[in-house]
Design an enzyme around this catalytic site. Structure first.
Site: not given
Ligand code: AHR
Length: 499
Positions: A175, A294
């Site tokens: 990210e 994610e």
């Molecule tokens: O999964 C939790 C968080 O969400 C992670 O650390 C990040 O990549 C995202 O914003």
């Protein structure tokens, strides 16, 4: 209200693409109680000799995870991997900035590799593009994958791991578009850094595959320009482009929430278009696929600040029936978009934004656990291009949407298939006709269903089995046709066999 109806038209010759096994992956971050107290808890009577919680391992194996992404997440961007290798009593105790917690480093890269092999999943490691540089990224690939005879490989061997770990999948940062990220970069800065990192990482081991950071979600002000710019710079050295997104019923609008697949598909379509644009612009023969590494429901507002404690309770989301039906649609989207999505990792695998919660004496499985388990164990072979004609439900956010969300798979080798059906209606059953158009004789072997009457219904420690997937009577196929009434707020799976 007139009764809802649907027709689901299946043809095992009408395929989308092979289903990548890596669509059934998970994500484990050093955050809250995912690692400590989730995966790893050496003091627990439930732990094995390596300190892994046996009940957690068993549940993860049941979910048939194929790949696990680690160690973050936002954690990654401040992590020095050297802190987590070597003798445990010499590992530093550090302040961890992303989640404001204390990191003991008792679990690191080698423990992670052992954990992956305990659940038969491939490891997917991240390299730090925040405080980290290309030197540390290159060194970690050498540490993990090189044979004896060089500094970093010999360090691994001195830590007790003679054979290389052969880690194939590598995330180049996390990210990096997000201002919340430690060492956040602009798209062109990240693109250049990622290109150089991926280049040296592949010089270390040409068999690895790399994942570029895409936008953190489709609401970022830099989306999708970030994606285009970073891809244009790093294209030839990366194999996947990452997507992240967390869904939630933030406005208390259940009909729209239950139509989440519409938004998820739009997101994929935009990034697929971006991939095609960049490939054409670069006159490239190389392909880059999507890694949705994610994804999950996350909106209920549990704390995110550990106040400098070890393994704090962070983001321990309670999931209900409507959340499980969104997860089911997400998995349907993965199958329907299997020509471009090749990796997906649910965030996270235990305790943190997870459908599995640990307590010292046991494990709670939330409803979406059962949804994932069914799909990850049954979706095999090719994704089918299913035609669905269904009654339309009105939603505030997406206008009219079909009452059913459907995907299907078929494995030519075993002649087995599976059909995954979500009824989005909150109140009405959908009378569904399934019709096979390929002329094969087919039978439905088994049928499973997760259903309830209240979208907010959930499991709890007091009532852990309120919502599970239960076997139901399999509909009979006659002359290539079967019918089933799908209850409101339900997820149904039918397994099929051609004769
Ligand atoms: O999964 C939790 C968080 O969400 C992670 O650390 C990040 O990549 C995202 O914003």
């Amino acid at each position: 209200m007139a009764s809802l109806k649907a027709q689901v038209l299946l043809d095992t010759n009408r395929t989308i693409a092979p289903i990548s096994p890596l669509l059934f992956g998970g994500f484990a971050e050093h955050m809250g109680r995912c690692v400590y107290g989730g995966i790893y808890d050496p003091q627990s009577p439930l732990a094995d000799e390596r300190g892994f919680r046996k009940d957690v391992l068993e549940a993860l194996r049941d979910q048939a995870y194929t790949v696990i992404r680690y160690p973050g997440g936002n954690f990654l961007s401040g992590y020095n991997w050297l802190d987590g290798v070597g003798p445990k009593d010499q590992r530093p105790r550090r302040r961890e900035l992303a989640w404001q917690s204390i990191e003991t480093n008792q679990f690191g890269t080698n423990e992670f590799i052992q954990f992956c092999s305990a659940i038969n999943a491939a490891p997917m490691l991240g390299v730090n593009m925040g405080t980290g540089d290309i030197q540390s990224a290159s060194a970690l690939v050498e540490y993990c994958n090189a044979p004896a005879g060089s500094y970093w490989a010999d360090l691994r061997i001195s830590h007790g791991f003679r054979d290389p770990h052969n880690v194939r999948y590598w995330c180049v940062g996390n990210e990096m578009d997000g201002p919340w990220q430690i060492g956040h970069l602009e798209a062109n800065e990240y693109g250049k850094k990622a290109l150089e990192a991926a280049k040296v990482m592949k010089w270390q081991d040409p068999t690895i595959q790399t994942v570029l950071c895409g936008s953190s979600n489709d609401q970022m002000s830099t989306y999708p320009e970030w994606d285009r710019i970073a891809l244009e710079i790093a294209w030839e050295h990366v194999d996947y482009h990452s997507m992240h997104y967390y869904a939630g019923n933030r406005n208390g609008d259940t009909p729209s929430y239950l139509a989440s697949a519409i938004r998820l598909e739009n997101y994929v379509d935009t990034l697929e278009g971006t991939l095609r644009y960049v490939k054409a612009k670069r006159r490239s023969k190389h392909d880059v696929f999507l890694s949705w590494d994610e994804w999950q429901v996350w909106y209920k507002g549990d704390p995110l600040n550990g106040n400098w404690t070890e393994a704090p309770h962070l983001a321990e989301e309670i999931y209900n029936l409507e959340d499980a039906l969104v997860v089911a649609q997400w998995l349907n989207v993965f199958l329907r978009k299997s020509y471009v999505i090749k990796i997906a990792c649910v965030a996270q695998i235990v305790n943190v934004i997870s459908w599995l919660h640990t307590r010292p004496d046991g494990l709670l499985k939330q409803p979406s656990y059962y949804v994932f388990k069914l799909v990850s164990n049954l979706a095999r072979g090719q994704a089918l291009d299913v035609a669905v004609k269904a009654s339309i439900l009105e939603t505030d956010q997406y206008g009219g949407v079909p009452a059913l969300d459907v995907s299907a798979s078929y494995d030519e080798e075993t002649q087995q298939g599976a059909i995954f059906l979500v009824n989005r209606s909150i109140t009405e059953p959908v009378l569904t006709e399934l019709r096979w158009q390929d002329g094969k004789t087919v039978q439905i072997d088994s049928a499973w269903q997760l259903a309830g009457s209240d979208p907010k219904e959930a499991n709890s420690w007091e009532e852990p089995n309120r919502l599970t997937a239960k076997p139901i009577t399999a509909p009979v196929v006659d002359s290539g046709c079967a019918s089933i009434s799908l209850p409101p707020l339900s997820f149904t799976v039918l397994t099929t066999r051609a004769q």
